[in-house]
Design an enzyme around this catalytic site. Structure first.
Site, mmCIF file in Angstrom:
data_model
loop_
_atom_site.group_PDB
_atom_site.id
_atom_site.type_symbol
_atom_site.label_atom_id
_atom_site.label_comp_id
_atom_site.label_asym_id
_atom_site.label_seq_id
_atom_site.Cartn_x
_atom_site.Cartn_y
_atom_site.Cartn_z
ATOM 1 C CG ASN A 8 -1.645 1.247 1.536
ATOM 2 O OD1 ASN A 8 -1.722 2.186 0.420
ATOM 3 N ND2 ASN A 8 -2.314 1.472 2.333
ATOM 4 C CD1 TRP A 9 3.891 1.004 -2.703
ATOM 5 C CD2 TRP A 9 3.717 2.014 -4.558
ATOM 6 N NE1 TRP A 9 4.719 0.412 -3.400
ATOM 7 C CE2 TRP A 9 4.708 0.850 -4.709
ATOM 8 C CE3 TRP A 9 3.574 2.633 -5.885
ATOM 9 C CZ2 TRP A 9 5.493 0.419 -5.955
ATOM 10 C CZ3 TRP A 9 4.501 2.260 -7.005
ATOM 11 C CH2 TRP A 9 5.074 1.405 -6.835
ATOM 12 C CE LYS A 10 0.050 3.459 4.662
ATOM 13 N NZ LYS A 10 -0.320 3.733 6.229
ATOM 14 C CG HIS A 95 -6.076 1.766 4.806
ATOM 15 N ND1 HIS A 95 -5.679 2.649 5.684
ATOM 16 C CD2 HIS A 95 -4.936 0.753 4.503
ATOM 17 C CE1 HIS A 95 -4.601 2.423 5.938
ATOM 18 N NE2 HIS A 95 -4.086 1.258 5.561
ATOM 19 C CD GLU A 97 -3.388 5.710 6.523
ATOM 20 O OE1 GLU A 97 -3.206 5.473 5.478
ATOM 21 O OE2 GLU A 97 -2.582 4.873 7.324
ATOM 22 C CD GLU A 165 -3.915 -2.808 7.180
ATOM 23 O OE1 GLU A 165 -2.927 -3.124 6.614
ATOM 24 O OE2 GLU A 165 -4.362 -1.702 6.816
ATOM 25 N N GLY A 171 1.565 2.193 10.727
ATOM 26 C CA GLY A 171 2.479 3.513 10.721
ATOM 27 C C GLY A 171 3.114 3.676 12.028
ATOM 28 C CB SER A 210 4.407 -1.731 12.096
ATOM 29 O OG SER A 210 4.050 -0.293 12.208
ATOM 30 N N GLY A 231 2.430 -1.187 4.550
ATOM 31 C CA GLY A 231 2.516 0.356 4.073
ATOM 32 C C GLY A 231 4.133 0.884 4.122
#
Ligand code: PEP
Length: 249
Positions: A8-10, A95, A97, A165, A171, A210, A231
């Site tokens: 997941n490159w966000k 997700h 976020e 998650e 993160g 993480s 991530g």
């Protein structure tokens, strides 16, 4: 089941940067592709760039979100047919976020999952509790709610991936212990058994939060951890390729 490693490159990487990273991943992991399923989820702007790098390699392309309507007056949004035409196979939905920064609700997420299936995309449905919810002993309740609601209205044969998650691990550098992850994955598997008695063992359940080269081995050694959604460590070919190499063993 082949382990799945999803990147997941966000909201990171311009087109030239995305192209370089995809090339470095492809050249570094080609030999492992028969034994690990790799998915790269770049930002929308880099989807077609990455698609052309990984064409016919077996690496799958995923988006990070989508709108549930196929088209319309939804400024700034992107739909399933658009993602499909950009070459996507998968789409991350729900997700943390999206849930916590952009206030996506369970019902919005359920609509997106259904729309993804309808368009022929495989949803990667993210579920997980916040640190506060875990401290209050609510982990299983929250995860069960996310899974039940995300899968509502689907058929057993619909192709879906679930990613557990824990929000407090995303993160933050704070990974769930293998035992904490194992317990939630077992709970999700048992829940799937009640929803899809015939196919519950075929739904991959990924862990995310993480994940790094020094902790992935013990996570993947747990029963019911079928791969990882990554991530930070997916933004450098060195660490992501190492994760793939470990998962291939
Ligand atoms: C994620 O964004 O899905 C994620 C797991 O991030 P990180 O690996 O950086 O915790």
């Amino acid at each position: 089941m082949k382990k799945i490693l999803a990147a997941n490159w966000k909201m990171n990487l311009t087109n030239p940067e995305a192209q370089h990273l995809a090339q470095d991943v492809l050249s570094g992991v080609q030999t492992f592709l028969p034994s690990v399923q790799v998915v790269i989820c770049p930002p929308y702007t880099a989807l077609t760039t990455v698609r052309s790098v990984i064409a016919a390699s077996g690496i799958r392309l995923g988006a990070q979100n989508m709108h549930h309507e196929p088209a319309g007056a939804f400024t700034g949004e992107c739909s399933g047919p658009m993602l499909l035409s950009a070459g996507c196979d998968d789409v991350i939905i729900g997700h943390s976020e999206r849930r916590h920064i952009f206030n996506e609700t369970d019902s919005m997420i359920a609509l997106k999952v259904k729309a993804a299936i309808r368009e022929g995309l495989r949803p990667i449905l993210c579920v997980g509790e916040t640190g506060q919810e875990r401290d209050q002993g609510l982990t299983f309740n929250i995860v069960e709610r996310h899974v039940r609601s995300g899968l509502s209205g689907l058929s057993p044969e619909d192709d879906i991936v679930i990613a557990y998650e824990p929000v407090w691990a995303i993160g933050t550098g704070r990974t769930a212990t293998p035992e904490q992850a194992r317990d939630v994955h077992a709970m999700i598997r048992n829940l799937l058994k009640t929803i899809y008695p015939e196919r519950y063992q075929m739904v991959p359940i990924l862990y995310g939060g993480s994940v790094k080269p020094d902790n992935i081995g013990e996570l993947l050694a747990q029963p019911d951890i079928d791969g990882a959604l990554v991530g930070g460590a997916s933004l450098k070919a060195e660490s992501f390729n190492r994760l793939i190499e470990i998962a291939a063993k």
